[in-house]
Design a protein around this motif. Structure first.
Motif, PDB file in Angstrom:
ATOM      1  N   PRO A 197     -35.129  26.770  41.062  1.00 57.64           N
ATOM      2  CA  PRO A 197     -36.021  27.682  40.336  1.00 57.64           C
ATOM      3  C   PRO A 197     -35.771  27.719  38.830  1.00 57.64           C
ATOM      4  CG  PRO A 197     -34.349  28.905  41.547  1.00 57.64           C
ATOM      5  CD  PRO A 197     -34.237  27.474  41.986  1.00 57.64           C
ATOM      6  N   GLU A 198     -34.622  27.220  38.392  1.00 55.92           N
ATOM      7  CA  GLU A 198     -34.299  27.225  36.963  1.00 55.92           C
ATOM      8  C   GLU A 198     -34.803  25.966  36.255  1.00 55.92           C
ATOM      9  OE1 GLU A 198     -32.973  29.847  35.536  1.00 55.92           O
ATOM     10  OE2 GLU A 198     -32.927  30.847  37.495  1.00 55.92           O
ATOM     11  N   ARG A 199     -35.173  24.982  37.016  1.00 56.82           N
ATOM     12  CA  ARG A 199     -35.569  23.707  36.420  1.00 56.82           C
ATOM     13  C   ARG A 199     -36.993  23.779  35.864  1.00 56.82           C
ATOM     14  NH1 ARG A 199     -34.736  17.630  38.921  1.00 56.82           N
ATOM     15  NH2 ARG A 199     -35.891  16.488  37.312  1.00 56.82           N
ATOM     16  N   VAL A 200     -37.172  23.223  34.683  1.00 61.26           N
ATOM     17  CA  VAL A 200     -38.490  23.146  34.059  1.00 61.26           C
ATOM     18  C   VAL A 200     -39.002  21.712  34.205  1.00 61.26           C
ATOM     19  CG1 VAL A 200     -39.815  23.366  31.935  1.00 61.26           C
ATOM     20  CG2 VAL A 200     -37.976  24.996  32.424  1.00 61.26           C
ATOM     21  N   TYR A 201     -40.142  21.576  34.853  1.00 55.87           N
ATOM     22  CA  TYR A 201     -40.767  20.265  35.058  1.00 55.87           C
ATOM     23  C   TYR A 201     -41.836  20.038  33.993  1.00 55.87           C
ATOM     24  CZ  TYR A 201     -38.602  20.568  39.662  1.00 55.87           C
ATOM     25  OH  TYR A 201     -37.705  20.694  40.687  1.00 55.87           O
ATOM     26  N   LYS A 202     -42.050  18.789  33.656  1.00 56.48           N
ATOM     27  CA  LYS A 202     -43.072  18.453  32.676  1.00 56.48           C
ATOM     28  C   LYS A 202     -43.987  17.379  33.243  1.00 56.48           C
ATOM     29  CE  LYS A 202     -40.450  19.770  28.584  1.00 56.48           C
ATOM     30  NZ  LYS A 202     -40.014  19.379  27.214  1.00 56.48           N
ATOM     31  N   ALA A 206     -54.525  14.528  31.252  1.00 54.35           N
ATOM     32  CA  ALA A 206     -55.701  14.776  30.414  1.00 54.35           C
ATOM     33  C   ALA A 206     -55.353  14.982  28.944  1.00 54.35           C
ATOM     34  CB  ALA A 206     -56.477  15.991  30.933  1.00 54.35           C
ATOM     35  N   GLY A 207     -54.281  14.348  28.475  1.00 48.66           N
ATOM     36  CA  GLY A 207     -53.902  14.497  27.086  1.00 48.66           C
ATOM     37  C   GLY A 207     -53.093  15.746  26.798  1.00 48.66           C
ATOM     38  N   PHE A 208     -52.565  16.367  27.860  1.00 48.84           N
ATOM     39  CA  PHE A 208     -51.737  17.562  27.698  1.00 48.84           C
ATOM     40  C   PHE A 208     -50.405  17.372  28.418  1.00 48.84           C
ATOM     41  CE2 PHE A 208     -56.131  19.015  27.449  1.00 48.84           C
ATOM     42  CZ  PHE A 208     -56.121  19.787  26.300  1.00 48.84           C
ATOM     43  N   ASN A 209     -49.355  17.941  27.842  1.00 48.16           N
ATOM     44  CA  ASN A 209     -48.048  17.981  28.495  1.00 48.16           C
ATOM     45  C   ASN A 209     -47.837  19.404  28.986  1.00 48.16           C
ATOM     46  OD1 ASN A 209     -44.843  18.570  28.130  1.00 48.16           O
ATOM     47  ND2 ASN A 209     -45.239  16.489  28.848  1.00 48.16           N
ATOM     48  N   ILE A 210     -47.647  19.542  30.293  1.00 43.71           N
ATOM     49  CA  ILE A 210     -47.577  20.858  30.919  1.00 43.71           C
ATOM     50  C   ILE A 210     -46.160  21.109  31.412  1.00 43.71           C
ATOM     51  CG2 ILE A 210     -48.471  22.292  32.791  1.00 43.71           C
ATOM     52  CD1 ILE A 210     -51.027  20.573  32.643  1.00 43.71           C
ATOM     53  N   SER A 211     -45.566  22.220  30.991  1.00 46.80           N
ATOM     54  CA  SER A 211     -44.234  22.619  31.430  1.00 46.80           C
ATOM     55  C   SER A 211     -44.375  23.752  32.439  1.00 46.80           C
ATOM     56  CB  SER A 211     -43.388  23.097  30.245  1.00 46.80           C
ATOM     57  OG  SER A 211     -43.255  22.077  29.274  1.00 46.80           O
ATOM     58  N   PHE A 212     -43.671  23.628  33.567  1.00 50.37           N
ATOM     59  CA  PHE A 212     -43.774  24.665  34.593  1.00 50.37           C
ATOM     60  C   PHE A 212     -42.482  24.751  35.396  1.00 50.37           C
ATOM     61  CE2 PHE A 212     -45.103  20.765  36.700  1.00 50.37           C
ATOM     62  CZ  PHE A 212     -44.513  20.847  37.956  1.00 50.37           C
ATOM     63  N   SER A 213     -42.317  25.857  36.061  1.00 50.94           N
ATOM     64  CA  SER A 213     -41.200  26.060  36.973  1.00 50.94           C
ATOM     65  C   SER A 213     -41.733  26.684  38.254  1.00 50.94           C
ATOM     66  CB  SER A 213     -40.129  26.961  36.339  1.00 50.94           C
ATOM     67  OG  SER A 213     -40.695  28.206  35.967  1.00 50.94           O
ATOM     68  N   VAL A 214     -40.939  26.583  39.327  1.00 51.78           N
ATOM     69  CA  VAL A 214     -41.368  27.082  40.630  1.00 51.78           C
ATOM     70  C   VAL A 214     -40.258  27.921  41.244  1.00 51.78           C
ATOM     71  CG1 VAL A 214     -42.153  26.474  42.954  1.00 51.78           C
ATOM     72  CG2 VAL A 214     -42.820  25.051  40.995  1.00 51.78           C
ATOM     73  N   LEU A 219     -45.741  29.198  41.124  1.00 50.50           N
ATOM     74  CA  LEU A 219     -45.591  28.212  40.047  1.00 50.50           C
ATOM     75  C   LEU A 219     -46.069  28.860  38.752  1.00 50.50           C
ATOM     76  CD1 LEU A 219     -46.475  24.449  40.043  1.00 50.50           C
ATOM     77  CD2 LEU A 219     -47.310  25.927  38.202  1.00 50.50           C
ATOM     78  N   VAL A 220     -45.204  28.855  37.741  1.00 56.18           N
ATOM     79  CA  VAL A 220     -45.525  29.481  36.460  1.00 56.18           C
ATOM     80  C   VAL A 220     -45.524  28.425  35.363  1.00 56.18           C
ATOM     81  CG1 VAL A 220     -44.851  31.200  34.762  1.00 56.18           C
ATOM     82  CG2 VAL A 220     -44.503  31.662  37.194  1.00 56.18           C
ATOM     83  N   VAL A 221     -46.630  28.339  34.651  1.00 58.18           N
ATOM     84  CA  VAL A 221     -46.736  27.424  33.514  1.00 58.18           C
ATOM     85  C   VAL A 221     -46.241  28.134  32.270  1.00 58.18           C
ATOM     86  CG1 VAL A 221     -48.302  26.090  32.059  1.00 58.18           C
ATOM     87  CG2 VAL A 221     -48.650  26.151  34.538  1.00 58.18           C
ATOM     88  N   SER A 222     -45.260  27.536  31.589  1.00 58.26           N
ATOM     89  CA  SER A 222     -44.660  28.167  30.413  1.00 58.26           C
ATOM     90  C   SER A 222     -45.167  27.584  29.102  1.00 58.26           C
ATOM     91  CB  SER A 222     -43.139  28.032  30.467  1.00 58.26           C
ATOM     92  OG  SER A 222     -42.756  26.667  30.579  1.00 58.26           O
ATOM     93  N   LYS A 223     -45.726  26.386  29.153  1.00 60.17           N
ATOM     94  CA  LYS A 223     -46.183  25.764  27.906  1.00 60.17           C
ATOM     95  C   LYS A 223     -47.175  24.654  28.207  1.00 60.17           C
ATOM     96  CE  LYS A 223     -42.935  25.017  24.961  1.00 60.17           C
ATOM     97  NZ  LYS A 223     -41.763  24.419  24.273  1.00 60.17           N
ATOM     98  N   ILE A 224     -48.182  24.506  27.375  1.00 54.45           N
ATOM     99  CA  ILE A 224     -49.118  23.387  27.425  1.00 54.45           C
ATOM    100  C   ILE A 224     -49.287  22.867  26.008  1.00 54.45           C
ATOM    101  CG2 ILE A 224     -51.428  22.569  27.981  1.00 54.45           C
ATOM    102  CD1 ILE A 224     -51.651  24.685  30.097  1.00 54.45           C
ATOM    103  N   ASN A 225     -48.890  21.625  25.778  1.00 52.45           N
ATOM    104  CA  ASN A 225     -49.020  21.002  24.473  1.00 52.45           C
ATOM    105  C   ASN A 225     -49.963  19.817  24.530  1.00 52.45           C
ATOM    106  OD1 ASN A 225     -47.126  22.730  23.227  1.00 52.45           O
ATOM    107  ND2 ASN A 225     -45.429  21.431  23.892  1.00 52.45           N
ATOM    108  N   GLU A 226     -50.736  19.641  23.491  1.00 51.61           N
ATOM    109  CA  GLU A 226     -51.580  18.451  23.412  1.00 51.61           C
ATOM    110  C   GLU A 226     -50.705  17.225  23.117  1.00 51.61           C
ATOM    111  OE1 GLU A 226     -55.548  18.600  21.629  1.00 51.61           O
ATOM    112  OE2 GLU A 226     -55.032  20.638  20.966  1.00 51.61           O
TER     113      GLU A 226
END
Length: 230
Positions: A197-202, A206-214, A219-226
């Motif tokens: 649960p502490e690990r952040v996946y990337k 579609a041209g975005f980098n999505i960071s999330f954890s579970v 599942l919670v998305v913490s960041k979305i970068n272009e």
């Protein structure tokens, strides 16, 4: 008859998946758009005449990132935790004697007038961007669909995750992609053997980098970068 046959690449799939991580495990799980662009030799309108009358198609394609000279009679499906071995022909693993994939997708429309047409616009594909296509066939519901089919080990874990994306984070994603993105994340892109649960996946899509954890079923998305797809 010859024991070997060389297939011709008739087209390529252009999808939102620039990386293997995060691609749906099967087609139809996330309604994200893609398109099929034929090679110049096969850009013939007559070749798709009548295809517009079908709602879905089959795509026969190459696991282009899994081509290897040798093969193994058993594989370790992520669905089973990555430790249990089963026969390769009882799975859809890309590591096969012939690295061929088969997907049924929705055919949204056909563009005959674009310079590189005909172009097939599809949704629900589980295919990496740039993947070679060997063949396209219409999906026939009266024979291709089997409501009473048994799905083996693939049906043992069918639960989905609750996806939480704050409004200020998802605002950078075009509205027409948001529902498909949530569908994709709800399928749990993580390898089945990872449960930290502490690990952040990337994940790139579609041209975005999505960071999330579970954690648990959330599942919670913490960041979305272009990102730059070029």
């Amino acid at each position: 008859m010859p024991e070997e046959f060389t297939f011709k690449t008739i087209a390529h799939v252009h999808s939102l998946f620039s990386d293997k991580f995060g691609i749906p495990r099967q087609s139809g799980l996330a309604e994200l758009p893609a398109k099929i662009v034929f090679e110049p030799e096969y850009r013939v309108k007559e070749a798709v005449r009548g295809l517009e009358d079908y709602s879905h198609i089959w795509i026969l394609w190459q696991f282009s990132k899994a081509v290897r000279e040798d093969w193994s009679p058993t594989v370790r499906p992520p669905r089973l935790g990555g430790n249990t071995r089963v026969g390769v022909f009882s799975t859809r693993s890309p590591f096969r004697p012939n690295p061929i994939g088969l997907s049924s997708v929705k055919l949204d429309r056909i563009d005959l007038e674009t310079p590189d047409g005909p172009v097939l616009y599809i949704s629900g594909a589980d295919i990496l961007d740039g993947t070679p296509v060997y063949d396209i066939k219409p999906y026939l519901a009266y024979t291709d669909a089997h409501p009473d089919a048994v799905g083996g080990f693939s049906q043992k874990k069918t639960g989905t995750l609750e996806v939480h994306i704050p409004d200020d984070i998802i605002s950078v994603v075009p509205e027409n992609l948001r529902e498909g993105l949530v569908q994709l994340l709800s399928q749990d892109p993580r390898p089945a053997y990872q449960n930290d649960p502490e690990r952040v996946y990337k994940m790139d899509i579609a041209g975005f980098n999505i960071s999330f954890s579970v954690q648990d079923n959330s599942l919670v998305v913490s960041k979305i970068n272009e990102t730059d797809r070029n």
